[in-house]
Design an enzyme around this catalytic site. Structure first.
Site, PDB file in Angstrom:
ATOM      1  N   ASP A  78       0.667  -1.171   0.100  1.00  0.00           N
ATOM      2  CA  ASP A  78       0.048  -0.045   0.035  1.00  0.00           C
ATOM      3  C   ASP A  78       0.814   1.314  -0.049  1.00  0.00           C
ATOM      4  OD1 ASP A  78      -2.549  -1.200   0.084  1.00  0.00           O
ATOM      5  OD2 ASP A  78      -2.254  -1.979   2.199  1.00  0.00           O
ATOM      6  N   SER A 110       3.608  -6.485   1.870  1.00  0.00           N
ATOM      7  CA  SER A 110       3.322  -7.276   2.967  1.00  0.00           C
ATOM      8  C   SER A 110       1.882  -6.772   3.027  1.00  0.00           C
ATOM      9  CB  SER A 110       4.455  -6.984   4.109  1.00  0.00           C
ATOM     10  OG  SER A 110       5.078  -6.269   3.747  1.00  0.00           O
ATOM     11  N   GLY A 111       1.384  -5.480   2.983  1.00  0.00           N
ATOM     12  CA  GLY A 111       0.274  -5.217   3.249  1.00  0.00           C
ATOM     13  C   GLY A 111      -0.371  -4.968   1.962  1.00  0.00           C
ATOM     14  N   ARG A 173      10.726  -8.160   8.425  1.00  0.00           N
ATOM     15  CA  ARG A 173      10.126  -8.124   7.253  1.00  0.00           C
ATOM     16  C   ARG A 173       9.937  -9.753   6.524  1.00  0.00           C
ATOM     17  NH1 ARG A 173       8.705  -4.497   3.361  1.00  0.00           N
ATOM     18  NH2 ARG A 173       8.209  -2.606   4.729  1.00  0.00           N
TER      19      ARG A 173
HETATM   20  P1  ADP Z   1       5.093  -3.072   2.157  1.00  0.00           P
HETATM   21  O1  ADP Z   1       3.636  -3.472   2.120  1.00  0.00           O
HETATM   22  O2  ADP Z   1       6.031  -4.649   2.150  1.00  0.00           O
HETATM   23  O3  ADP Z   1       5.569  -2.314   2.976  1.00  0.00           O
HETATM   24  P2  ADP Z   1       5.359  -1.031   0.098  1.00  0.00           P
HETATM   25  O4  ADP Z   1       5.100  -0.903  -1.190  1.00  0.00           O
HETATM   26  O5  ADP Z   1       4.291  -0.305   0.887  1.00  0.00           O
HETATM   27  O6  ADP Z   1       5.581  -2.548   0.653  1.00  0.00           O
HETATM   28  O7  ADP Z   1       6.732  -0.077   0.263  1.00  0.00           O
HETATM   29  C1  ADP Z   1       7.277   0.222   1.641  1.00  0.00           C
HETATM   30  C2  ADP Z   1       8.155   1.461   1.300  1.00  0.00           C
HETATM   31  O8  ADP Z   1       9.041   0.977   0.489  1.00  0.00           O
HETATM   32  C3  ADP Z   1       7.218   2.623   1.014  1.00  0.00           C
HETATM   33  O9  ADP Z   1       7.415   3.630   2.119  1.00  0.00           O
HETATM   34  C4  ADP Z   1       7.785   2.983  -0.087  1.00  0.00           C
HETATM   35  O10 ADP Z   1       7.894   4.590  -0.189  1.00  0.00           O
HETATM   36  C5  ADP Z   1       9.424   2.737  -0.038  1.00  0.00           C
HETATM   37  N1  ADP Z   1       9.976   2.563  -1.282  1.00  0.00           N
HETATM   38  C6  ADP Z   1       9.403   2.649  -2.605  1.00  0.00           C
HETATM   39  N2  ADP Z   1      10.513   2.363  -3.610  1.00  0.00           N
HETATM   40  C7  ADP Z   1      11.590   2.405  -2.835  1.00  0.00           C
HETATM   41  C8  ADP Z   1      13.053   2.324  -3.049  1.00  0.00           C
HETATM   42  N3  ADP Z   1      13.280   2.096  -4.680  1.00  0.00           N
HETATM   43  N4  ADP Z   1      13.796   2.051  -2.108  1.00  0.00           N
HETATM   44  C9  ADP Z   1      13.449   2.434  -0.948  1.00  0.00           C
HETATM   45  N5  ADP Z   1      12.214   2.283  -0.509  1.00  0.00           N
HETATM   46  C10 ADP Z   1      11.312   2.537  -1.515  1.00  0.00           C
END
Ligand code: ADP
Ligand code: MG
Length: 369
Positions: A78, A110-111, A173
């Site tokens: 998300d 994960s979410g 994670r």
């Molecule tokens: P999850 O559900 O596993 O938390 P998300 O897609 O919600 O996965 O992403 C987690 C975080 O990764 C978000 O805060 C996003 O801003 C960040 N993010 C996106 N692209 C990158 C990147 N290339 N490097 C580091 N963080 C990133």
């Protein structure tokens, strides 16, 4: 979401964003293996970009050519849709951009709350097929103010045990979605009180009235396309709507209900029903009724009751439990008392300080089955 409108657009033009760090880090492989072939078979035009840093999707959405695409597809959790809505909202014509560009999530994090709610699955291939067939649907978005910043939230705002379980488990994670359950259980054994000041602009607080509202609104009589046209006709500016209740820095409006927060255990405000697999946390939530559903639970309830609450969520019996307070609201303000802790907006960590939220009916657009 029940209230999609129009007929499905063929050969959608898609901007695909891949978060290489979402979930267990396999978004790129999931996309190539399960999504790309289906989108290709459906003659979708795709333009794939990998995000390079946190906040990158905000910039992409802020500067994207809105006439060149029909939707932005996030391969992530998300976190990317949250950034995309914020990027669209940052444009000078933020309201127009959010009405024009649809957002969808291919579940690679994960979410993946957005996929559960809009597409009803956690399978990347099923979600891809659903995107091919999906309709545009207006979605309420929430403005969050902290000090003098304003951001948009599409899914949830939380404080207390859920925010802690969500954000305090980044170190595990590798567990995937299980980390939320793990975090919840660990916290339940440690500390369960999160004192705060809370005030809510309440619209409904009676569970029966909330259920009736849900039934009426979810019935056929409601026409989201007509609703969107009405909203567009009434709002004069192409920019984001102004804040009706001001910001967290302003004096508290007099007609808000002050809720005792000294023993707060869980404050959870939802804009969609399902937060993760089997977690229909806000069963009365509606995509565009202009109301947020707020759950509050005292931290003084016994551990046995807390566990029971958790196990009752999948069967939908959570809503009627006497220790669970539910309100439909237009706005709220929460001021934490502790010095540090977690506040989660759509699963993202924000500064641990006072925040105020208000909802804007149908401001965003999603793809929905
Ligand atoms: P999850 O559900 O596993 O938390 P998300 O897609 O919600 O996965 O992403 C987690 C975080 O990764 C978000 O805060 C996003 O801003 C960040 N993010 C996106 N692209 C990158 C990147 N290339 N490097 C580091 N963080 C990133
Ligand atoms: Mg709603």
């Amino acid at each position: 979401l029940e209230s999609a409108y129009g007929s499905a657009q063929r050969k959608k033009r898609l901007k695909v964003l891949i978060n290489p760090f979402g979930g267990k880090g396999s978004a790129s492989n999931l996309y190539k293996t399960y999504a790309a072939p289906i989108l290709a078979a459906a003659c979708c035009q795709v333009d794939v970009q990998t995000t390079e840093y946190r906040g990158h999707a905000i910039e992409i959405a802020e500067h994207l050519d809105l006439d060149a695409y029909d939707a932005i597809i996030c391969c992530s959790g998300d976190g990317l849709p949250y950034e995309v809505f914020n990027g669209l909202g940052k444009r000078p014509n933020g309201r127009e951009a959010l009405a024009k560009m649809a957002v969808a999530l291919l579940p690679c994090g994960s979410g993946n709350g957005m996929t559960w709610n809009c597409l009803g699955t956690e399978s990347v291939s099923v979600a891809s097929l659903a995107i091919v067939k999906a309709l545009r649907t207006p979605l309420d978005l929430v403005s969050v103010t902290q000090k003098n910043s304003r951001t948009l939230s599409f899914l949830s705002q939380s404080f207390g045990i859920i925010a802690d379980s969500d954000l305090g488990t980044d170190n595990v994670r590798w567990m995937g979605a299980q980390r939320f359950t793990y975090g919840f259980l660990v916290r339940l054994m440690q500390r369960t009180i999160y004192p705060c000041d809370l005030a809510i602009k309440v619209e409904m607080n009676d569970k029966k009235a909330i259920k009736d509202h849900y039934r009426t609104y979810a019935s056929q009589e409601y026409d989201p396309l007509a609703e969107r046209i009405r909203l567009e006709a009434t709002s004069q500016s192409p920019a984001l709507p102004e804040l009706e209740y001001g910001t967290v820095e302003d004096e508290l409006p007099k007609d808000w209900e002050v809720v005792p927060g000294q023993n707060m255990g869980n404050f959870y405000s939802g804009n969609m029903a399902i937060m993760s697999k089997d977690t229909n946390f806000f069963p009365a939530s509606l995509p565009n009724d202009g109301l947020m559903d707020i759950v509050t639970i005292d931290g003084t309830v016994s551990r046995t009751t807390s566990l029971k609450m958790m196990t009752e969520i999948p069967a939908g019996r959570f809503f009627d439990m006497p220790d669970v307070a539910i309100r439909k609201a237009r706005a709220f303000r929460l001021v934490p008392h502790d010095k540090d802790g977690y506040i989660s907006i759509d699963g993202e960590k924000v500064p641990f300080e006072a925040f105020q939220c208000e909802i804007h009916q149908g401001l965003g657009t999603v793809l929905s089955k």
